[in-house]
Enzyme design. Structure first.
Site, short mmCIF file in Angstrom:
data_model
loop_
_atom_site.label_atom_id
_atom_site.label_comp_id
_atom_site.label_asym_id
_atom_site.label_seq_id
_atom_site.Cartn_x
_atom_site.Cartn_y
_atom_site.Cartn_z
N LYS A 207 -0.09 10.87 -3.39
CA LYS A 207 1.17 11.30 -4.00
C LYS A 207 0.93 11.95 -5.35
CE LYS A 207 3.53 7.14 -2.54
NZ LYS A 207 2.67 6.06 -3.05
N LYS B 17 -8.22 5.76 -11.55
CA LYS B 17 -6.89 6.07 -12.10
C LYS B 17 -6.87 6.05 -13.62
CE LYS B 17 -3.95 5.42 -8.18
NZ LYS B 17 -2.73 4.97 -7.59
N LYS C 188 -8.76 11.58 -0.93
CA LYS C 188 -7.73 11.18 0.03
C LYS C 188 -6.41 11.88 -0.30
CE LYS C 188 -5.57 7.18 -2.04
NZ LYS C 188 -4.34 6.56 -1.70
N1 AQP Z 1 -4.56 9.25 2.40
C1 AQP Z 1 -4.25 8.10 2.96
N2 AQP Z 1 -4.64 7.82 4.23
C2 AQP Z 1 -4.31 6.64 4.81
N3 AQP Z 1 -3.58 5.68 4.19
C3 AQP Z 1 -3.17 5.92 2.92
N4 AQP Z 1 -2.46 5.21 2.05
C4 AQP Z 1 -2.31 5.90 0.90
N5 AQP Z 1 -2.92 7.09 0.99
C5 AQP Z 1 -3.47 7.13 2.25
C6 AQP Z 1 -1.90 3.89 2.32
O1 AQP Z 1 -0.50 3.94 2.10
C7 AQP Z 1 -0.05 2.69 1.60
C8 AQP Z 1 0.76 2.87 0.38
O2 AQP Z 1 0.00 3.39 -0.68
P1 AQP Z 1 0.58 3.26 -2.17
O3 AQP Z 1 1.77 4.07 -2.33
O4 AQP Z 1 0.79 1.86 -2.51
O5 AQP Z 1 -0.54 3.73 -3.12
P2 AQP Z 1 -1.76 4.61 -2.94
O6 AQP Z 1 -2.70 4.02 -1.96
O7 AQP Z 1 -2.36 4.79 -4.27
O8 AQP Z 1 -1.11 5.90 -2.35
P3 AQP Z 1 -1.00 7.31 -2.95
O9 AQP Z 1 -0.15 8.08 -2.05
O10 AQP Z 1 -2.35 7.84 -3.24
O11 AQP Z 1 -0.18 7.07 -4.29
P4 AQP Z 1 -0.55 7.42 -5.77
O12 AQP Z 1 -0.96 8.82 -5.80
O13 AQP Z 1 0.73 7.13 -6.51
O14 AQP Z 1 -1.66 6.49 -6.17
C9 AQP Z 1 -1.31 1.83 1.38
O15 AQP Z 1 -1.46 0.99 2.48
C10 AQP Z 1 -2.41 2.84 1.36
O16 AQP Z 1 -3.64 2.30 1.77
#
Ligand code: AQP
Length: 332
Positions: free
Chosen positions: A199, A113, A196
């Protein structure tokens, strides 16, 4: 053993299918078995890619609405936002003193990140895993249902808990356990089978959001990257990242084994499979989307849920913080 579940999602954008399948779906089942706290981790959301205040507020309400629409029952589970319970920030500051910098330097999410110019990354992004450890340890939670991407952070939370316990020669912090669902633990981007679903991916076509219309879901699945190999042979799936991801999503949503899905889909072509997959996703997402729209009409109700949740969470947090401060030797 504490029988407490803690998990959360950052209100950094719209919740997507990966968040739903990797995290929220298992929360719904767990809330019947354990005392559960489901947090909207807003302090984490400002560690990178900051939003306008109005956007962040709106995302927080959308996240509460999505939790409820997906099946989290505010009567059974505690739903609250992280910034409303001061113990999270307080314990994070304290646990930072038991966390060697060398441990944080190993965190791959920071490396991903922070990008190429690490000097410009915020201290908050660097210490993100300590705040996450505080979120969990504050409630002495036993189980943390998350996606596979959070494994390393959870290992760190366990190490911090053990470091604290060992220093004071007692078993105060519960050493938390990760709960990951085998097939849903890492849903991949629809555009690139090596990243993966996320968002923050700049491509809207990389993910299915919980607020996507039926037409948009059909479009996104239609455009999802595939390959030119014919058939859905189970034995070759490992080398076909994108197809394997789509088959996996189908399998998780339909509760059919991956080999069964392959067998069934081998009778048809890719166009047919994509149509079946889009229909299946719509059957799950569409009722959630409509419920979210409905819930968002009454922000007062959503705010009330957050307030009630914060009150319950704060009771546990302040009780535990007092004990933690006493262990450390602070006079209160
Ligand atoms: N692609 C994924 N597959 C399975 N689980 C996922 N999680 C996130 N992406 C996947 C799980 O969702 C929960 C919340 O995640 P988060 O919002 O705290 O942050 P993140 O993991 O960084 O999710 P994003 O969507 O990728 O957000 P951004 O882009 O803002 O960093 C967690 O339990 C995560 O494991």
């Amino acid at each position: 053993m504490s029988n407490i579940v803690f998990s959360g999602i950052q209100p950094s954008g719209t919740i997507h299918l990966g968040n739903y399948l990797g995290a929220i779906k298992q929360w719904v089942d767990l809330q019947d078995k354990y005392k559960s706290l489901f947090c909207i981790v807003d302090l984490h959301a400002i560690t990178a890619n900051k939003l306008l205040a109005s956007e962040l507020k709106s995302n927080i309400f959308k996240t509460v609405a999505a939790y409820i629409a997906c099946g989290i029952d505010p009567e059974k589970s505690i739903i609250f936002s992280q910034s409303t319970v001061s113990g999270h920030a307080e314990l994070s500051g304290l646990l930072g003193c038991y966390t060697p910098v060398g441990w944080l330097n190993r965190m791959t999410q920071f490396k991903d990140k922070a990008g190429s110019d690490k000097q410009k990354a915020s201290l908050g992004l660097y210490s993100y895993p300590v705040l996450m450890a505080a979120d969990i340890l504050l409630y002495r939670a036993q189980y943390v249902p998350v996606g596979d991407d959070q494994k390393q952070h959870l290992e760190l939370a366990r190490d911090i808990a053990l470091a604290f316990n060992n220093y004071y020669k007692l078993d105060y912090f519960v050493v938390p356990e990760i709960l990951v669902l085998d097939h849903a633990s890492r849903i991949m981007s629809l555009r690139d089978g090596t990243s993966k679903m996320s968002k923050s991916d700049p491509s809207e076509y990389s993910r299915i959001n919980l607020d996507d219309t039926d037409d948009l879901i059909v479009k996104k699945i239609g455009k999802a990257k595939t390959d030119s190999i014919l058939g859905f042979d189970f034995t070759t799936l490992k080398c076909r990242l994108e197809i394997s991801n789509l088959i996996n999503i189908y399998s998780v949503l339909s509760s059919l084994d991956v080999d069964k899905v392959c067998e069934e889909m081998s009778k048809h072509n890719m166009k047919h499979f994509k149509k079946e997959l889009a229909d299946l996703i719509i059957s799950v997402i569409s009722p959630i989307r409509e419920k979210v729209i409905d819930l968002l009409r009454d922000r007062f109700y959503l705010h009330e849920i957050l307030e009630k949740g914060a009150k319950k969470a704060a009771e546990v947090a302040s009780h535990n913080m007092k004990e933690i401060k006493d262990i450390v030797g602070f006079v209160q």
